[in-house]
Design an enzyme around this catalytic site. Structure first.
Site, PDB file in Angstrom:
ATOM      1  N   TYR A   1       0.872  -1.188   0.000  1.00  0.00           N
ATOM      2  CA  TYR A   1       0.000   0.000   0.000  1.00  0.00           C
ATOM      3  C   TYR A   1       0.904   1.232   0.000  1.00  0.00           C
ATOM      4  O   TYR A   1       1.890   1.278   0.736  1.00  0.00           O
ATOM      5  CB  TYR A   1      -0.909  -0.004   1.234  1.00  0.00           C
ATOM      6  CG  TYR A   1      -2.115  -0.898   1.026  1.00  0.00           C
ATOM      7  CD1 TYR A   1      -3.291  -0.378   0.506  1.00  0.00           C
ATOM      8  CD2 TYR A   1      -2.045  -2.266   1.287  1.00  0.00           C
ATOM      9  CE1 TYR A   1      -4.390  -1.198   0.271  1.00  0.00           C
ATOM     10  CE2 TYR A   1      -3.130  -3.092   1.053  1.00  0.00           C
ATOM     11  CZ  TYR A   1      -4.300  -2.548   0.549  1.00  0.00           C
ATOM     12  OH  TYR A   1      -5.374  -3.353   0.305  1.00  0.00           O
ATOM     13  N   GLU A   2       0.573   2.209  -0.854  1.00  0.00           N
ATOM     14  CA  GLU A   2       1.484   3.343  -1.036  1.00  0.00           C
ATOM     15  C   GLU A   2       0.857   4.697  -0.706  1.00  0.00           C
ATOM     16  O   GLU A   2       1.539   5.725  -0.757  1.00  0.00           O
ATOM     17  CB  GLU A   2       2.019   3.337  -2.480  1.00  0.00           C
ATOM     18  CG  GLU A   2       2.739   2.011  -2.803  1.00  0.00           C
ATOM     19  CD  GLU A   2       3.851   2.136  -3.812  1.00  0.00           C
ATOM     20  OE1 GLU A   2       3.694   2.906  -4.769  1.00  0.00           O
ATOM     21  OE2 GLU A   2       4.886   1.459  -3.640  1.00  0.00           O
ATOM     22  N   ARG A   3      -0.444   4.714  -0.390  1.00  0.00           N
ATOM     23  CA  ARG A   3      -1.085   5.982   0.025  1.00  0.00           C
ATOM     24  C   ARG A   3      -1.986   5.675   1.204  1.00  0.00           C
ATOM     25  O   ARG A   3      -2.626   4.627   1.246  1.00  0.00           O
ATOM     26  CB  ARG A   3      -1.937   6.574  -1.096  1.00  0.00           C
ATOM     27  CG  ARG A   3      -1.152   7.348  -2.102  1.00  0.00           C
ATOM     28  CD  ARG A   3      -2.073   7.818  -3.207  1.00  0.00           C
ATOM     29  NE  ARG A   3      -2.649   9.117  -2.950  1.00  0.00           N
ATOM     30  CZ  ARG A   3      -3.909   9.453  -3.231  1.00  0.00           C
ATOM     31  NH1 ARG A   3      -4.748   8.570  -3.725  1.00  0.00           N
ATOM     32  NH2 ARG A   3      -4.341  10.670  -3.005  1.00  0.00           N
TER      33      ARG A   3
END
Ligand SMILES: *[C@@H]1O[C@H](CO)[C@@H](O)[C@H](O)[C@H]1NC(C)=O
Ligand SMILES: *[C@@H]1O[C@H](CO)[C@@H](O)[C@H](O)[C@H]1NC(C)=O
Ligand SMILES: *[C@@H]1O[C@H](CO)[C@@H](O)[C@H](O)[C@H]1NC(C)=O
Ligand SMILES: *[C@@H]1O[C@H](CO)[C@@H](O)[C@H](O)[C@H]1NC(C)=O
Length: 273
Positions: A119-121
């Site tokens: 997950y990046e945000r």
């Protein structure tokens, strides 16, 4: 560890050179909790990696190389034009249950060994991330569905990953920290970043990483950085490369050289790629 299948290029596992002396993990990019338009599905994940990376292809590469493991990475940056984000589920236990069963089904269909968390945000309040993702990892491990779990934090996402690691670190085997997002360009600053990140996660679980045609350190300076990191007393347990898709056009120079580097050291430590 190498990410594969995120960009839509037609890539095969067999395109990638694999050394038989160390573990090699392919990370399928990505399994996503969304329908094909990017709408969240309450924890029900679907595979969105390149359609060339089929269950049959997984079976075949694993029968050729007993040292190959294949993981599915969760989320990634985007699906088509839609940028993805962690969201706080309405009902956390329903999300966990949906994620467990949908991932179990994907893992069994494809014959996978584990999952990676990418997950990046994150929304401002993201407390649900550590609990939901941690429970999914823990349950998949306890039920024997997976044997490997990895996480892929980067500089702006490190806080939710520290929360996850603090509570569920026993179930997390490697930290694929995305050093290229720290934009360190020299072996000396790479060492500094490595030192910093090994203070946030377990020293021996943090893997150095390289982005092909990407940000951060580029070219053979990466290998100078690995040596400098070792010369400063750190053990390099493996390495992560993003990505096989990008390396198709350069003959897999970094994969070959990184594996040669790790094999050289695998009599002393147990190396992994
Ligand atoms: C997710 O769960 C909520 C609350 O139970 C429900 O309103 C919604 O329709 C569900 N969404 C999907 C895609 O199943
Ligand atoms: C490492 O951490 C120190 C102390 O927080 C900071 O000043 C420095 O910029 C960091 N360096 C890198 C390369 O991350
Ligand atoms: C392997 O180790 C030997 C002896 O330290 C060194 O000469 C050689 O350059 C190393 N090879 C690689 C690929 O790192
Ligand atoms: C790993 O290999 C590099 C490159 O040859 C070498 O400089 C380093 O000393 C080796 N490390 C160990 C622990 O053998």
């Amino acid at each position: 560890m190498e990410y594969i299948g995120a960009t839509g290029v037609s890539i095969e596992f067999t395109s990638v050179p694999i050394s038989q002396s160390i573990d090699f993990h392919f990370i399928l990019s990505f399994a996503i909790d969304a329908d094909s338009s990017g709408n969240p599905q309450n924890g029900t994940f679907s595979p969105y990696w390149s359609s060339t990376l089929t269950p049959k292809a997984v079976k075949s590469i694993k029968s050729i190389y007993s040292n190959v493991k294949v993981l599915a990475s969760l989320s990634g940056w985007s699906l088509g034009q839609k940028v993805l984000s962690w969201y706080n589920p309405h009902d956390q236990n329903l999300w966990i249950s949906n994620a467990f069963f949908s991932l179990k089904s994907i893992i069994e269909t494809y014959g996978l060994d584990g999952i990676d968390i990418d997950y990046e945000r994150f929304p401002k309040h993201h407390e649900s991330f550590a609990y939901c993702i941690g429970e999914v990892i823990a349950r998949l491990k306890k039920k024997g569905v997976i044997s490997v779990a990895t996480i892929a934090p980067f500089y702006t996402t490190v806080i939710p990953y520290i929360e996850l690691y603090t509570r569920y670190g026993d179930h997390i085997d490697y930290v694929n920290y995305q050093f290229y997002t720290d934009k360190v360009k020299t072996p000396e600053t790479y060492l500094e970043a490595f030192r910093n990140r090994t203070q946030q996660f377990d020293k021996n679980k943090v893997l150095p990483s390289y982005e092909v045609n990407g940000r951060g350190i580029q070219g053979d300076a990466f290998f100078e950085a690995l040596k400098l990191v070792e010369d400063n007393g750190f053990i390099i347990s493996g390495a992560m490369i993003f990505s096989a898709d990008a390396s198709l056009s350069n003959g897999f120079y970094y994969e070959k050289k990184t594996q040669a580097y790790l094999v050289n050291n695998s009599t002393v430590t147990s190396g992994n790629l």
